[in-house]
Design a protein around this motif. Sequence first.
Motif, short mmCIF file in Angstrom:
data_model
loop_
_atom_site.label_atom_id
_atom_site.label_comp_id
_atom_site.label_asym_id
_atom_site.label_seq_id
_atom_site.Cartn_x
_atom_site.Cartn_y
_atom_site.Cartn_z
N GLU A 1 13.96 5.77 0.48
CA GLU A 1 12.86 6.69 0.83
C GLU A 1 12.72 7.83 -0.39
OE1 GLU A 1 9.72 7.65 2.71
OE2 GLU A 1 11.17 6.11 3.59
N ASP A 2 13.91 8.32 -0.86
CA ASP A 2 13.79 9.09 -2.14
C ASP A 2 13.08 8.54 -3.20
OD1 ASP A 2 14.92 11.21 -0.59
OD2 ASP A 2 17.03 10.45 -1.05
N LEU A 3 13.58 7.07 -3.37
CA LEU A 3 12.87 6.65 -4.72
C LEU A 3 11.47 6.19 -4.41
CD1 LEU A 3 15.69 3.96 -5.12
CD2 LEU A 3 15.29 5.76 -6.84
N LYS A 4 10.93 6.14 -3.28
CA LYS A 4 9.58 5.86 -3.11
C LYS A 4 8.97 7.13 -3.23
CE LYS A 4 9.58 1.97 0.40
NZ LYS A 4 9.63 1.76 2.03
N SER A 5 9.50 8.09 -2.79
CA SER A 5 8.98 9.54 -2.78
C SER A 5 8.65 9.98 -4.47
CB SER A 5 9.56 10.63 -2.09
OG SER A 5 8.85 11.86 -2.25
N PHE A 6 9.75 9.63 -5.38
CA PHE A 6 9.70 9.88 -6.76
C PHE A 6 8.64 9.00 -7.24
CE2 PHE A 6 11.24 7.80 -10.65
CZ PHE A 6 10.90 9.03 -11.48
N THR A 7 8.41 7.75 -7.12
CA THR A 7 7.41 6.76 -7.46
C THR A 7 6.16 7.17 -7.12
OG1 THR A 7 9.03 5.00 -6.85
CG2 THR A 7 6.69 4.38 -7.26
N ASN A 8 5.83 7.84 -5.81
CA ASN A 8 4.52 8.24 -5.39
C ASN A 8 4.11 9.52 -6.31
OD1 ASN A 8 4.05 6.37 -3.52
ND2 ASN A 8 4.91 7.85 -1.91
N LYS A 9 5.12 10.19 -6.87
CA LYS A 9 4.87 11.66 -7.58
C LYS A 9 4.42 10.96 -8.95
CE LYS A 9 5.10 15.58 -9.06
NZ LYS A 9 3.80 15.98 -9.79
N PHE A 10 5.16 10.08 -9.33
CA PHE A 10 4.83 9.41 -10.81
C PHE A 10 3.42 8.70 -10.69
CE2 PHE A 10 4.45 6.06 -13.96
CZ PHE A 10 4.66 6.86 -14.96
N ALA A 11 3.07 8.09 -9.60
CA ALA A 11 1.67 7.54 -9.58
C ALA A 11 0.78 8.66 -9.34
CB ALA A 11 1.78 6.60 -8.32
N ILE A 12 1.07 9.63 -8.63
CA ILE A 12 -0.17 10.82 -8.59
C ILE A 12 -0.35 11.43 -9.82
CG2 ILE A 12 -0.32 13.09 -7.51
CD1 ILE A 12 1.02 11.87 -4.95
N ASP A 13 0.82 11.68 -10.64
CA ASP A 13 0.71 12.08 -12.03
C ASP A 13 -0.07 11.42 -12.97
OD1 ASP A 13 2.34 14.46 -10.96
OD2 ASP A 13 4.07 13.43 -12.19
N VAL A 14 -0.04 9.95 -12.87
CA VAL A 14 -0.84 9.17 -13.83
C VAL A 14 -2.04 9.19 -13.29
CG1 VAL A 14 -1.16 6.85 -14.39
CG2 VAL A 14 1.15 7.68 -14.51
N CYS A 15 -2.43 9.11 -12.00
CA CYS A 15 -3.81 9.19 -11.40
C CYS A 15 -4.34 10.44 -11.94
CB CYS A 15 -3.73 9.24 -9.97
SG CYS A 15 -3.42 7.18 -9.52
N SER A 16 -3.87 11.43 -12.05
CA SER A 16 -4.31 12.88 -12.13
C SER A 16 -4.91 12.80 -13.61
CB SER A 16 -3.42 13.87 -12.02
OG SER A 16 -3.19 14.07 -10.51
N ILE A 17 -3.92 12.25 -14.36
CA ILE A 17 -4.12 12.29 -16.00
C ILE A 17 -5.31 11.45 -16.00
CG2 ILE A 17 -3.29 11.51 -18.10
CD1 ILE A 17 -0.73 12.41 -17.19
N ILE A 18 -5.37 10.42 -15.46
CA ILE A 18 -6.72 9.48 -15.47
C ILE A 18 -7.91 10.26 -15.07
CG2 ILE A 18 -7.77 7.40 -14.52
CD1 ILE A 18 -4.89 6.31 -14.84
N ASN A 19 -7.91 10.71 -14.04
CA ASN A 19 -9.12 11.46 -13.32
C ASN A 19 -9.44 12.69 -14.49
OD1 ASN A 19 -9.72 9.89 -11.41
ND2 ASN A 19 -8.10 10.95 -10.02
N MET A 20 -8.58 13.19 -15.03
CA MET A 20 -8.75 14.68 -15.73
C MET A 20 -9.41 13.95 -16.96
SD MET A 20 -6.18 17.52 -16.86
CE MET A 20 -5.38 17.35 -15.47
N PHE A 21 -9.03 12.88 -17.52
CA PHE A 21 -9.50 12.77 -19.11
C PHE A 21 -10.38 11.55 -19.02
CE2 PHE A 21 -5.51 15.36 -19.77
CZ PHE A 21 -6.04 16.25 -20.29
N ARG A 22 -10.48 10.66 -18.17
CA ARG A 22 -11.20 9.44 -18.13
C ARG A 22 -11.02 8.63 -19.40
NH1 ARG A 22 -12.44 9.02 -12.74
NH2 ARG A 22 -13.63 10.87 -12.05
N PRO A 23 -9.66 8.33 -19.50
CA PRO A 23 -9.57 7.40 -20.97
C PRO A 23 -10.15 5.99 -20.73
CG PRO A 23 -7.56 7.19 -19.54
CD PRO A 23 -8.58 8.26 -18.76
N ASN A 24 -10.24 5.71 -21.88
CA ASN A 24 -10.77 4.05 -22.09
C ASN A 24 -9.44 3.15 -22.07
OD1 ASN A 24 -13.65 4.57 -22.41
ND2 ASN A 24 -13.42 5.22 -24.50
N ASN A 25 -8.42 3.84 -22.45
CA ASN A 25 -7.41 2.96 -22.85
C ASN A 25 -6.07 3.89 -22.26
OD1 ASN A 25 -5.45 0.92 -23.58
ND2 ASN A 25 -6.12 0.78 -25.65
#
Length: 127
Positions: free
Chosen positions: A22-46
């Motif tokens: 459960e703790d590992l899933k929570s950490f994984t979710n946090k990382f995924a949210i961080d990556v998605c936030s960066i993608i949404n913020m900067f809209r990278p091509n790559n």
Amino acid sequence: MFRSLYMHQLFGNATSSYEQMEDLKSFTNKFAIDVCSIINMFRPNNIIIATDSQHVWRKDIDEDYKDGRTKDPNINWENIYKCSDDLQAILSKHGMNVAKVDRAEADDIMTMVKEVVMEDYPNYNII
């Protein structure tokens, strides 16, 4: 990834040792949210996710390199590294570029990427 781990400890479950799934899933979710936030913020091509190698070349030159840093003994680092490897495999499977170079740190990889990209594409943004 370790920024996500730090933030998860700071604002999430600060007492987690990452022994439980459960703790590992929570950490994984946090990382995924961080990556998605960066993608949404900067809209990278790559996207390139650079990761550190286990043994870096700087340790061969300076055996005290990063010796001042201590790992929290209460965290199951083996689980964190396994989780990191699994995340990298998932991201790679879904089309993200995951760069890991033997004996290099992520900073080394991104410096090389920057040099190549900026030479051919001087208007690209690297974050």
